[in-house]
Design an enzyme around this catalytic site. Sequence first.
Site, mmCIF file in Angstrom:
data_model
loop_
_atom_site.group_PDB
_atom_site.id
_atom_site.type_symbol
_atom_site.label_atom_id
_atom_site.label_comp_id
_atom_site.label_asym_id
_atom_site.label_seq_id
_atom_site.Cartn_x
_atom_site.Cartn_y
_atom_site.Cartn_z
ATOM 1 C CG ASP A 62 -0.376 0.208 2.536
ATOM 2 O OD1 ASP A 62 0.873 0.331 2.620
ATOM 3 O OD2 ASP A 62 -1.129 0.263 3.534
ATOM 4 C CB CYS A 81 0.505 -2.648 4.641
ATOM 5 S SG CYS A 81 0.216 -3.751 6.036
ATOM 6 C CB THR A 135 1.458 -3.400 10.975
ATOM 7 O OG1 THR A 135 0.243 -3.749 10.287
ATOM 8 C CG2 THR A 135 1.267 -2.120 11.775
ATOM 9 C CG HIS A 140 9.083 -25.965 10.643
ATOM 10 N ND1 HIS A 140 9.201 -26.026 12.011
ATOM 11 C CD2 HIS A 140 10.235 -26.493 10.140
ATOM 12 C CE1 HIS A 140 10.369 -26.570 12.337
ATOM 13 N NE2 HIS A 140 11.021 -26.854 11.210
ATOM 14 C CG HIS A 191 7.325 -29.509 9.077
ATOM 15 N ND1 HIS A 191 7.059 -29.108 10.367
ATOM 16 C CD2 HIS A 191 8.645 -29.806 9.041
ATOM 17 C CE1 HIS A 191 8.166 -29.152 11.078
ATOM 18 N NE2 HIS A 191 9.151 -29.576 10.298
HETATM 19 C C1 RB5 Z 1 -2.439 2.438 6.619
HETATM 20 O O1 RB5 Z 1 -2.581 3.576 7.427
HETATM 21 C C2 RB5 Z 1 -2.237 1.219 7.494
HETATM 22 O O2 RB5 Z 1 -3.403 0.931 8.182
HETATM 23 C C3 RB5 Z 1 -1.784 0.033 6.669
HETATM 24 O O3 RB5 Z 1 -0.589 0.350 6.022
HETATM 25 C C4 RB5 Z 1 -1.481 -1.235 7.429
HETATM 26 O O4 RB5 Z 1 -0.598 -1.017 8.485
HETATM 27 C C5 RB5 Z 1 -2.640 -2.040 7.828
HETATM 28 O O5 RB5 Z 1 -2.515 -3.101 8.441
#
Ligand code: RB5
Length: 146
Positions: A8, A65, A67, A98, A133
């Site tokens: 993203d 993204c 996180t 695994h 596995h």
């Molecule tokens: C975008 O603000 C953020 O929510 C996205 O990049 C991501 O971290 C979502 O899990």
Amino acid sequence: MKIAIGNDHVGYNLKLHLSEYLKQKGYDLENFGCDSEESCDYPVFAKKVAEAVASGRCDLGILICGTGVGISIAANKVKGIRAVVCSEPYSARLARQHNDANILAFGARVIGPAIAEMIVDEFLNAKFEGGRHQKRVDLISQMENE
Ligand code: RB5
């Protein structure tokens, strides 16, 4: 090996960095966007990468993204996808060995470019070990058909 890569807006700059890194290592990359820092919706790009991997068009996928959480949750909705969020190299290696993970996800707000390189290296160099596995991965696959 053909790698699908997607992200993203938060993951865009780290995607650019890793694309250069992986191309220099000789990987064949297919970019599924997004291609700017303009705000967008990560499920759109997760779906594109996940479908490319699930169909066999690409061997493995990388998703970025903020996180790695949202984009991996979305990718895991596509049948045949085992997407994992990894913020360190050990889990990335074991996810292949695994769990036969086929998409690696991480967060550009969580890790920097140097550790991202290490994580990607471990993921792409590791091989699924099969054996005990395989049965466990098969049990996961069965759940998709229930
Ligand atoms: C975008 O603000 C953020 O929510 C996205 O990049 C991501 O971290 C979502 O899990």
